[in-house]
Design a protein around this motif. Structure first.
Motif: not given
Length: 205
Positions: A109-127
């Protein structure tokens, strides 16, 4: 076709968040080797948005394409002090093409895949060093997952080129780099041994 209504709310001590009502309608169509699905949602906080998927199979080939939307969770929006009520829904477009066949008793089996994410939500540190959710995750991914199987044996490999399309915050320098915690290469082998009622399954990766 199905229609669903859901309502969520939060109320804890002196902290509360608005009720959120969602309506969902979905329809599916299957014709021979072609399938399709469409879904529309209405959220009282975000209005209308849609998701869809389609797939087809022809001989040894099969393909699938989908678009999905994920609305922010209550934790993302209203976590005390740290929540972000200005978050936008995140969206993703994914595609996959797979070839399957046999060679000298092995199933390939040979699966090929592609994806694109926009406006993904991630918790990141502030100042101030505290993590808050933001719409900063913009990624694109291409990859392959070849696999060989024969009886109780399996050989597999995974190639995933997942990169940030933009920096997530000032000074991040993530643009063009591999997404954190997603290895580029993974490979392994496993074999299941059957002995009476025992089925050990050693795996090396």
């Amino acid at each position: 076709l199905f229609i669903e209504r859901s309502q969520t709310w939060v109320e804890f001590s002196e902290y509360a968040a608005p009720d959120r009502v969602m309506w969902t309608a979905q329809g599916d169509v299957r014709r021979g080797r072609i399938s399709a699905s469409a879904r529309t949602d209405h959220d009282s906080a975000y209005g209308w948005f849609w998701s869809a998927s389609a797939g087809a199979r022809l001989g040894a080939w099969k393909a699938h394409l989908s678009r999905t939307v994920g609305i922010p969770t209550f934790n993302d929006l209203y976590w005390p002090v740290l929540g972000n009520p200005d978050l936008r829904p995140e969206s993703a477009i994914k595609s996959e093409v797979t070839w399957e066949g046999t060679f000298k008793g092995w199933h390939l089996a040979l699966p090929l895949h592609a994806a694109q994410v926009e406006d993904g939500i991630q918790w990141i540190p502030g100042i101030d060093g505290r993590f808050r959710p933001r719409n900063v995750r913009q990624t694109r991914t291409i990859g392959a997952e070849p696999e060989l199987k024969r009886g109780e044996s399996r050989l597999y490999a995974t190639f995933t080129d997942a990169r940030y399309k933009a920096d997530r915050f000032a000074g991040d320098r993530a643009e063009g780099r591999q997404v954190a915690y997603i290895p580029k290469w993974v490979g392994g082998a496993e074999h299941t041994v059957r002995w009476k009622a025992i089925y050990p399954n050693p795996e090396v990766r």
